[in-house]
Design a protein around this motif. Structure first.
Motif, PDB file in Angstrom:
ATOM      1  N   ASP A  75      -5.697   0.577  -9.248  1.00  0.00           N
ATOM      2  CA  ASP A  75      -6.008   1.493 -10.390  1.00  0.00           C
ATOM      3  C   ASP A  75      -5.219   2.357 -10.644  1.00  0.00           C
ATOM      4  O   ASP A  75      -5.015   2.897 -11.743  1.00  0.00           O
ATOM      5  CB  ASP A  75      -7.437   2.023  -9.631  1.00  0.00           C
ATOM      6  N   SER A  77      -5.642  -0.926  -1.536  1.00  0.00           N
ATOM      7  CA  SER A  77      -5.338  -1.587  -2.521  1.00  0.00           C
ATOM      8  C   SER A  77      -5.857  -1.567  -3.724  1.00  0.00           C
ATOM      9  O   SER A  77      -5.224  -1.426  -4.883  1.00  0.00           O
ATOM     10  CB  SER A  77      -5.345  -3.268  -2.148  1.00  0.00           C
ATOM     11  N   GLU A  78      -7.594  -1.562  -3.950  1.00  0.00           N
ATOM     12  CA  GLU A  78      -7.942  -1.278  -5.110  1.00  0.00           C
ATOM     13  C   GLU A  78      -7.571   0.204  -5.769  1.00  0.00           C
ATOM     14  O   GLU A  78      -7.438   0.242  -6.895  1.00  0.00           O
ATOM     15  CB  GLU A  78      -9.427  -1.257  -4.770  1.00  0.00           C
ATOM     16  N   ARG A  79      -7.391   1.368  -4.822  1.00  0.00           N
ATOM     17  CA  ARG A  79      -6.970   2.356  -5.299  1.00  0.00           C
ATOM     18  C   ARG A  79      -5.548   2.526  -5.781  1.00  0.00           C
ATOM     19  O   ARG A  79      -5.430   3.030  -7.053  1.00  0.00           O
ATOM     20  CB  ARG A  79      -6.776   3.515  -4.056  1.00  0.00           C
TER      21      ARG A  79
END
Length: 402
Positions: free
Chosen positions: A46, A41-43
């Motif tokens: 981003d 999710s963070e990737r």
């Protein structure tokens, strides 16, 4: 009491250990899966954030490029509009010159026609198709030709002004649309994620049915500019043609006016010379009439004076017939008296013949006097028409360079 208490299932230690391990394993698997999802999710966040920023930067760049392109064409249109407006103003000034030149042709034309009408009042032999009349007819022809040419040129100028204004209208409309589009694109380019006037809009992700391709958009503006250049060049060429027409027509009119005035000058001088010669001949005839009248009076007096000698001679002859008998002699005196009577008779006859000739000459002289006086009157009438009526009119002719 023993029946109410149920025996609970008891597990073996192995089962207890297996259950705990299963719980550990399940928890570890779930936690690992959750950790991977968090990392993914963070990737993804981003990535999407970077993609979104990149897209916005790309859109902003495209908008800036579009604004630059529209600004370029706006300046081009504005330049062409100013050039065409200035050219149209210059052409309008040329039209004013044409109209003034045309107005200036009617007075000389009326004067030339009036001179022709005035010269129709010449009488007798002076009603001649002379050089003045030929030059006047040519002047009328030249002026009518100039009027026709100027009229056609004004019509051509009006048409070119109409074409200029049509091209100007399309430039102004295109420029107005581009100014509006520029405002819209500048407004959209200035929008940010924190702008207060942004919102969701329904059904905006679409291509308008009346939209055009960039090539069509550029071709449209380029066509307007090309047409404006074409009309400007045509207008410039027409202005040059107008300068040439005004110069040539003015020179033609001035040249013809000078030719007519020169012909009038020579004709007036010829008429004055003829009138002067006629007056001299009239004076001579008048002198001769006076001399002839005196001659006739002398002849008449001489004839009358011969009556006395004739009466004396005839009385003598009559009286001598009364001599008696042999005294009635045919003597020299008798013969001389007879010859005297014959001589006086012959002389009187000669005098009467001369008198008749003198009276005939006097009649001829008087007829000549009347003819000369009439001819002098004709010449005076012609001089009044040419020198007074026509030249006074022609002195008011003004051919100007417009």
């Amino acid at each position: 009491m023993a029946k109410l208490v149920h025996a609970r299932t008891k597990f073996l230690p192995q089962e207890w250990s297996f259950s705990n391990k299963s719980r550990y394993n399940n928890a570890e698997v779930q936690r690992s899966r959750s950790e991977r999802l968090v990392l993914e999710s963070e990737r993804l966040v981003d990535e999407i954030e970077n993609t979104t920023r990149k897209s916005q930067r790309d859109v902003n760049k495209k908008l800036e490029q579009r604004i630059e392109e529209v600004t370029y064409w706006e300046k081009e249109l504005d330049t062409k509009l100013e050039e065409l407006s200035n050219e149209t103003d210059l052409l309008l000034a040329q039209k004013t010159r044409l109209e003034k030149a045309l107005d200036g042709c009617f007075a000389p034309l009326c004067i030339a026609q009036q001179c022709l009408l005035n010269r129709e009042k010449r009488v007798g032999i002076d009603l001649v198709h002379d050089e003045v009349e030929r030059e006047l007819l040519k002047e009328v022809e030249v002026l009518q030709g100039v009027i026709a040419l100027l009229t056609r040129t004004i019509e051509q100028t009006d048409e070119q002004i109409r074409l200029n204004r049509t091209a100007k209208f399309y430039l102004e409309k295109d420029l107005q649309d581009k100014s509006t589009a520029l405002k819209v694109d500048k407004f959209t380019a200035n929008l940010t994620n924190n702008s207060p006037n942004i919102d969701y809009w329904a059904n905006v992700v679409r291509i308008e049915g009346n939209s055009v391709t960039p090539e069509e958009w550029q071709d449209f503006t380029n066509t307007n500019i090309v047409n404006a250049d074409k009309q400007k060049n045509n207008s410039t060429a027409l202005r040059s043609l107008i300068d040439s027409i005004l110069s040539e027509t003015t020179d033609d009119m001035l040249k013809q006016v000078e030719s007519v005035n020169r012909a009038f000058h020579f004709r007036i001088q010829d008429t004055k010379d003829a009138k002067c010669k006629l007056e001299k001949h009239l004076n001579k005839v008048m002198d001769e009439i006076s001399s002839q009248e005196k001659n006739i009076e002398l002849l008449k007096k001489t004839i009358m004076d011969k009556e006395g000698p004739m009466k004396v001679a005839q009385t003598r002859l009559e009286t001598r017939t009364k001599r008696p008998n042999v005294e009635l002699v045919r003597d020299p005196a008798q013969y001389r008296l007879v010859s005297e009577v014959q001589e006086i008779t012959d002389n009187v006859d000669r005098l009467r013949v001369t008198l008749a000739q003198a009276e005939a000459e006097l009649k001829g002289l008087r007829r000549n006097q009347l003819a000369l006086e009439e001819e002098i009157e004709i010449k005076s009438n012609s001089l009044y028409i040419d020198d007074v009526q026509c030249m006074n009119l022609r002195n008011s002719i003004s051919i100007n360079h417009f």
